[in-house]
Design an enzyme around this catalytic site. Sequence first.
Site, short mmCIF file in Angstrom:
data_model
loop_
_atom_site.label_atom_id
_atom_site.label_comp_id
_atom_site.label_asym_id
_atom_site.label_seq_id
_atom_site.Cartn_x
_atom_site.Cartn_y
_atom_site.Cartn_z
N ASP A 1 0.83 -1.20 0.00
CA ASP A 1 0.00 0.00 0.00
C ASP A 1 0.87 1.25 0.00
OD1 ASP A 1 -2.32 1.56 0.00
OD2 ASP A 1 -2.40 1.64 2.18
N HIS B 1 -2.72 0.37 11.84
CA HIS B 1 -2.61 -1.04 11.46
C HIS B 1 -1.16 -1.43 11.22
CE1 HIS B 1 -3.53 1.35 7.74
NE2 HIS B 1 -2.38 0.81 7.38
N GLN C 1 -3.67 -5.48 5.69
CA GLN C 1 -3.42 -4.49 6.74
C GLN C 1 -4.36 -4.78 7.91
OE1 GLN C 1 -4.05 -1.38 3.77
NE2 GLN C 1 -2.13 -0.40 4.38
N ARG D 1 4.23 12.37 10.82
CA ARG D 1 2.92 12.30 10.18
C ARG D 1 2.21 11.03 10.63
NH1 ARG D 1 0.68 9.66 5.81
NH2 ARG D 1 -0.69 10.81 4.40
N ASP E 1 -0.49 8.58 10.22
CA ASP E 1 -1.36 8.20 9.11
C ASP E 1 -2.72 7.71 9.63
OD1 ASP E 1 -1.58 7.57 6.16
OD2 ASP E 1 -2.02 5.60 7.01
N GLU F 1 -2.98 13.01 9.99
CA GLU F 1 -3.46 12.90 8.61
C GLU F 1 -4.91 12.46 8.64
OE1 GLU F 1 -4.13 10.53 4.77
OE2 GLU F 1 -3.93 9.71 6.79
N HIS G 1 0.47 12.45 -2.75
CA HIS G 1 0.50 11.08 -3.27
C HIS G 1 -0.89 10.49 -3.39
CE1 HIS G 1 -0.18 10.20 0.94
NE2 HIS G 1 -0.48 8.96 0.62
N ASP G 2 -1.86 11.11 -2.71
CA ASP G 2 -3.20 10.54 -2.61
C ASP G 2 -4.11 11.11 -3.70
OD1 ASP G 2 -4.87 8.74 -1.33
OD2 ASP G 2 -4.51 9.58 0.65
N ARG H 1 -3.77 5.71 -8.56
CA ARG H 1 -3.05 6.83 -7.95
C ARG H 1 -1.57 6.82 -8.34
NH1 ARG H 1 -4.91 6.04 -1.80
NH2 ARG H 1 -4.34 3.91 -2.41
#
Length: 648
Positions: free
Chosen positions: A139, A182, A250, A280, A282, A324, A393-394, A518
Amino acid sequence: MASDHHQPDLIQQTINKYSIDSNDKDFLQRFNERIGTISKLYYQLYATHPKKDELFEQLIVTLFKANNERSLDLKKQDEIKSNKNQWFLSNELVGMSLYVDRFAGNLKNMSSKLDYLEELGVNFLHIMPVFESPQGESDGGYAVSDFRKVDPKFGTLEDLIALNKKMQKREMYLMLDIVLNHTSHRHQWAEKAKSGDPYFQDFYYMYDNRWIPNEFEEAMPEIFPEAAPGNFTWSEECQKWVMTVFHDYQWDLNYMNPMVLREMLDNVLFYANLGVDLLRVDAPAFIWKQTGTTCQNLPQVHTLLQLIKQCVMVSTPGMAILGEAIVAPKEITKYFGTGEFTAQECDFAYNAVHMALQWDMLATGETEVMMAAQHEILKKPYGTSWITYTRCHDDIGLGYENEMIKAAGKQPYEHRKFLMDYYSGKFPNSPARGELFSSNPKTGDARISGTLASLCGLEKGIYENDPTVIDEAIHKIMLMQAHSMFIGGLPMLFYGDEVGYTNDYSFRNDPGKSYDNRWMHRPLIDWKRNKLAEKDGSLENRIFSQTQKLIQIRKQLSVISDFKNLTWSTPQNKHVAVFMRDSADDRFFGVFNFSSFPTKLTWYVFREHTQAPKRLLDHWTGDEFDVGYDHEFLELQPYQFYLFEVID
């Protein structure tokens, strides 16, 4: 612990029991100031847990251990940052987010790219996940199998430390990710859970049958309905259902178990002691789960984050925290902390709502939906900041609230459908070249993939060899970058955007990436092409030099520091966004025309919320303007913007 009354005894007993000590007077002062709050937050979460006191003892040990392991250099940096008073709000900070392997090959090679970043003006580097993650089930690095080991494809932990030391000598800051929600199913905790160890099975949400999972599913939305439907996966090894909110590889961590908190806090402090300046976190919105809820943004999430922040402030105070949380406007500001914890939860959040609203403005040429969101966004407390950006990146989500769209006189479903059609190139005459991501046929929702340049029309212009389309695309690119760079927060460029990379479609031929479009906006950098940034007149040079100029202007203007000094002007027409940033010594106006045709404003806009200025300097063009009368006009060309400083 029966009450806070017993807390000092337990703390002293713990210090004696584990023979923990510290000669760091500053640490001991911070510890004594905050341990009461840490205890209060901890027991809010774990008052009923049978091992609550034992695990609280271990948390105290973790704090002492982390500070004792912190290097003298980092402690000096802590002191310097403390003396700067909220160092991370400065206008002098400009970031870039990148994948090490796709930008430079590996961590060792990153050192040779620091000159390039410095030339651009970037001094804050977000290195996307580099810790060990299984090939084909990574991922993008957010399925971590070892929080302490750098993935060999990037190099080693020593390479990361060496890079950071070189960055520190250049006064560059480092941001890394930690995934609290996760682990990979290949993490040692998950592997031990698979082997039948009940201790580690309790690190995750695991169930023998579908009874409890079905209760969860009734209220939990699907994050990736196409690629990973449902929120639970059957594990043959465990013979149990495991919660997997994102992908089946995950496994969601169970923070109802305080040992999970302690272990993950230890990882947080480990990253701080690597020299990370901004961590950061996540997907924090998901870290506490409860049946009968969406399992997002629950009150316990905020308690956990407040607890982690207090622990960081005690042991490693120079590290700031970014949450985030890509959530609705009413929820996002809660991640800065509320009530007695205002500005004491996350130091940063992504201004994802405003990012998406910029794309709304660019497609429609209208600012009304964006303006309808500002009353929520402006609730961000003093002492905290946004990460502002045009791309990352998203994907680009369109999750802002229906009421905001209705306030602009539009129908939410039709409006989002227009945006999806426009950016996927389906709308007639749209210059955008993007694709829809994570389409949900049940709801009609989807998100948008594509690079900044391709969504602004540069890909179309290059393909058609049309200078007019190319010029307009570059105007749009700079409009978007300027708007996000001056609106308030720490601007974060996405690598490749500084030289106009268009979509990379090669991901379709890679089985590990083909399911996720993406990757089209996560380019593999061709350094021969980036070298064209030095060639006058090239597309790369035009975009690089203008981005560089925006950064230079930002760094000149202390009024752009994020001290909660943003005031929006009442729209004179629906195509132009105007805001003021002011301080005791300076006033700045950002004026942005998001429409494809010329428009104008009366000069009243510059005296609506402040004493009337006489003269303005536009830092973008270098031109000076005398402020006219209310019946006179300032003209703007299509996609033009002004960066005005009051000089008289």
